[in-house]
Write a protein that holds these residues in place. Structure first.
Motif, mmCIF file in Angstrom:
data_model
loop_
_atom_site.group_PDB
_atom_site.id
_atom_site.type_symbol
_atom_site.label_atom_id
_atom_site.label_comp_id
_atom_site.label_asym_id
_atom_site.label_seq_id
_atom_site.Cartn_x
_atom_site.Cartn_y
_atom_site.Cartn_z
ATOM 1 N N ILE A 181 0.832 -1.204 0.000
ATOM 2 C CA ILE A 181 0.000 0.000 0.000
ATOM 3 C C ILE A 181 0.868 1.257 0.000
ATOM 4 C CG2 ILE A 181 -1.613 1.357 1.383
ATOM 5 C CD1 ILE A 181 -2.915 -0.896 -0.148
ATOM 6 N N GLN A 182 1.978 1.226 0.745
ATOM 7 C CA GLN A 182 2.875 2.380 0.785
ATOM 8 C C GLN A 182 3.434 2.687 -0.598
ATOM 9 O OE1 GLN A 182 5.829 1.431 3.725
ATOM 10 N NE2 GLN A 182 4.465 1.851 5.463
ATOM 11 N N GLY A 183 3.786 1.631 -1.336
ATOM 12 C CA GLY A 183 4.298 1.832 -2.685
ATOM 13 C C GLY A 183 3.259 2.456 -3.594
ATOM 14 N N GLN A 184 2.021 1.999 -3.477
ATOM 15 C CA GLN A 184 0.951 2.576 -4.283
ATOM 16 C C GLN A 184 0.677 4.023 -3.874
ATOM 17 O OE1 GLN A 184 -2.346 -0.207 -3.844
ATOM 18 N NE2 GLN A 184 -1.831 -1.133 -5.808
ATOM 19 N N ALA A 185 0.719 4.290 -2.558
ATOM 20 C CA ALA A 185 0.445 5.640 -2.063
ATOM 21 C C ALA A 185 1.503 6.626 -2.556
ATOM 22 C CB ALA A 185 0.395 5.635 -0.540
ATOM 23 N N ARG A 186 2.745 6.171 -2.616
ATOM 24 C CA ARG A 186 3.826 7.045 -3.078
ATOM 25 C C ARG A 186 3.572 7.498 -4.517
ATOM 26 N NH1 ARG A 186 7.424 3.987 -1.504
ATOM 27 N NH2 ARG A 186 7.725 2.796 -3.431
ATOM 28 N N TYR A 187 3.198 6.555 -5.366
ATOM 29 C CA TYR A 187 2.900 6.913 -6.749
ATOM 30 C C TYR A 187 1.612 7.730 -6.823
ATOM 31 C CZ TYR A 187 1.732 6.507 -11.687
ATOM 32 O OH TYR A 187 1.399 6.794 -12.981
ATOM 33 N N GLY A 188 0.652 7.408 -5.948
ATOM 34 C CA GLY A 188 -0.602 8.156 -5.926
ATOM 35 C C GLY A 188 -0.378 9.634 -5.656
ATOM 36 N N ARG A 189 0.577 9.947 -4.785
ATOM 37 C CA ARG A 189 0.870 11.360 -4.490
ATOM 38 C C ARG A 189 1.427 12.068 -5.720
ATOM 39 N NH1 ARG A 189 2.327 9.077 0.553
ATOM 40 N NH2 ARG A 189 4.491 8.789 -0.123
ATOM 41 N N ILE A 190 2.240 11.350 -6.487
ATOM 42 C CA ILE A 190 2.787 11.945 -7.714
ATOM 43 C C ILE A 190 1.661 12.250 -8.698
ATOM 44 C CG2 ILE A 190 4.257 11.505 -9.715
ATOM 45 C CD1 ILE A 190 5.995 9.748 -7.890
ATOM 46 N N VAL A 191 0.740 11.298 -8.837
ATOM 47 C CA VAL A 191 -0.400 11.486 -9.736
ATOM 48 C C VAL A 191 -1.269 12.642 -9.252
ATOM 49 C CG1 VAL A 191 -2.516 10.430 -10.612
ATOM 50 C CG2 VAL A 191 -0.410 9.077 -10.489
ATOM 51 N N ALA A 192 -1.518 12.698 -7.933
ATOM 52 C CA ALA A 192 -2.370 13.753 -7.377
ATOM 53 C C ALA A 192 -1.763 15.130 -7.611
ATOM 54 C CB ALA A 192 -2.587 13.510 -5.888
ATOM 55 N N GLU A 193 -0.461 15.235 -7.440
ATOM 56 C CA GLU A 193 0.207 16.526 -7.591
ATOM 57 C C GLU A 193 0.187 17.027 -9.030
ATOM 58 O OE1 GLU A 193 4.029 15.781 -5.964
ATOM 59 O OE2 GLU A 193 3.314 15.742 -3.877
ATOM 60 N N SER A 194 -0.053 16.117 -9.973
ATOM 61 C CA SER A 194 -0.120 16.543 -11.374
ATOM 62 C C SER A 194 -1.373 17.367 -11.644
ATOM 63 C CB SER A 194 -0.118 15.321 -12.297
ATOM 64 O OG SER A 194 -1.381 14.646 -12.256
ATOM 65 N N GLY A 195 -2.410 17.180 -10.824
ATOM 66 C CA GLY A 195 -3.653 17.917 -11.001
ATOM 67 C C GLY A 195 -4.505 17.451 -12.168
ATOM 68 N N LEU A 196 -4.107 16.368 -12.812
ATOM 69 C CA LEU A 196 -4.816 15.907 -14.005
ATOM 70 C C LEU A 196 -5.996 14.988 -13.689
ATOM 71 C CD1 LEU A 196 -1.728 15.090 -16.276
ATOM 72 C CD2 LEU A 196 -3.219 17.106 -16.380
ATOM 73 N N TYR A 197 -6.035 14.464 -12.473
ATOM 74 C CA TYR A 197 -7.049 13.453 -12.149
ATOM 75 C C TYR A 197 -7.736 13.798 -10.825
ATOM 76 C CZ TYR A 197 -3.911 11.167 -15.447
ATOM 77 O OH TYR A 197 -3.120 10.882 -16.528
ATOM 78 N N PRO A 198 -8.520 14.880 -10.795
ATOM 79 C CA PRO A 198 -9.099 15.338 -9.522
ATOM 80 C C PRO A 198 -10.064 14.334 -8.890
ATOM 81 C CG PRO A 198 -10.059 16.515 -11.389
ATOM 82 C CD PRO A 198 -8.891 15.755 -11.922
ATOM 83 N N ARG A 199 -10.833 13.622 -9.694
ATOM 84 C CA ARG A 199 -11.803 12.679 -9.124
ATOM 85 C C ARG A 199 -11.101 11.455 -8.545
ATOM 86 N NH1 ARG A 199 -13.192 15.231 -13.394
ATOM 87 N NH2 ARG A 199 -15.150 16.419 -13.500
ATOM 88 N N LEU A 200 -10.097 10.955 -9.270
ATOM 89 C CA LEU A 200 -9.320 9.844 -8.730
ATOM 90 C C LEU A 200 -8.568 10.266 -7.472
ATOM 91 C CD1 LEU A 200 -7.784 8.049 -11.853
ATOM 92 C CD2 LEU A 200 -9.319 7.069 -10.147
#
Length: 238
Positions: A181-200
């Protein structure tokens, strides 16, 4: 004229030498191979090797690998006793869903084989009859009842295949649940910071189920509730 299905043919004729094995033995061996190595590993040659013989010898019992698949599916569908219905159709559909999920988790290859495959063996027919009978007394015609059962089983197959795939990915990674889960969360933060996927991003940040150790159970139960509620919503209101 089409050749009789395997369910129509006796296992052994009266003529010829006595056979060294039975369909049940061959089926059990094929199931064991599929459980250990995946359905792709099942072939007439591979099963025959387990008996120390050649592939040609198996054609005295089954005519093709597809027939062997049919025997395998029917065998695992008969492993667990069907729970008697209570008369509460919601409860009974839930029990059928959990029964099917347990079977797929024991034998992940079944999810692929059962999708779109005709159900004709004795255990398969018994399971389908049992599922349809859960809807007895509801104001539905036969088409509607079969659609309900097909939809329920399609949901179970799809969800359980995802569970199995994720468990296998975690196993291959060598990580425990928290590390995974930590590995997924780390990548999730990168995706979130991109601002391209607000609903996800909102889902990842605010949802509780994905981060729970029993997320598979919670997710399955919630999805199943939606399926059953959908059936109820289409019933005439009294």
């Amino acid at each position: 004229m089409n050749e009789p299905l395997i369910w129509e043919r006796p296992e052994r004729g009266n003529r010829g030498p006595r056979r060294a094995h039975s369909r049940d033995q061959i089926t059990a061996t094929a199931v064991a191979i599929a459980d250990a190595e995946g359905i792709e590993a099942v072939s007439m040659r591979r099963v025959a090797q387990a008996f120390g013989t050649g592939a040609a010898s198996l054609y005295r019992y089954v005519n093709s690998k597809d027939e062997l698949y049919d025997l395998m599916l029917d065998a695992v569908l008969g492993e667990e006793r069907l729970t008697p219905h209570t008369g509460n159709w919601r409860h009974d559909l839930r029990e059928i869903a959990h029964h099917t999920r347990r079977m797929i988790r024991r034998h992940p290859w079944t999810a692929t084989l059962t999708a779109g495959r005709p159900i004709l063996g004795p255990n398969s027919l018994r399971s389908l009859e049992h599922a349809l009978s859960a809807l007895d007394g509801l104001p539905m015609d036969p088409d509607q009842k079969m659609i309900v059962v097909d939809t329920l089983l399609a949901y179970v197959r799809g969800h359980t295949m995802t569970e199995v795939a994720e468990s296998e990915a975690m196993r291959r990674s060598g990580l425990d649940f928290a590390q995974y889960i930590q590995g997924q969360a780390r990548y999730g933060r990168i995706v979130a910071e991109s601002g391209l996927y607000p609903r996800l991003t909102q889902y990842w940040m605010e949802a509780t189920v994905p981060h729970s150790p029993d997320r598979e159970e919670q997710s399955f139960e919630r999805g199943l509730a939606h399926v059953i509620d959908g059936v109820a919503a289409r019933l005439p209101q009294s």
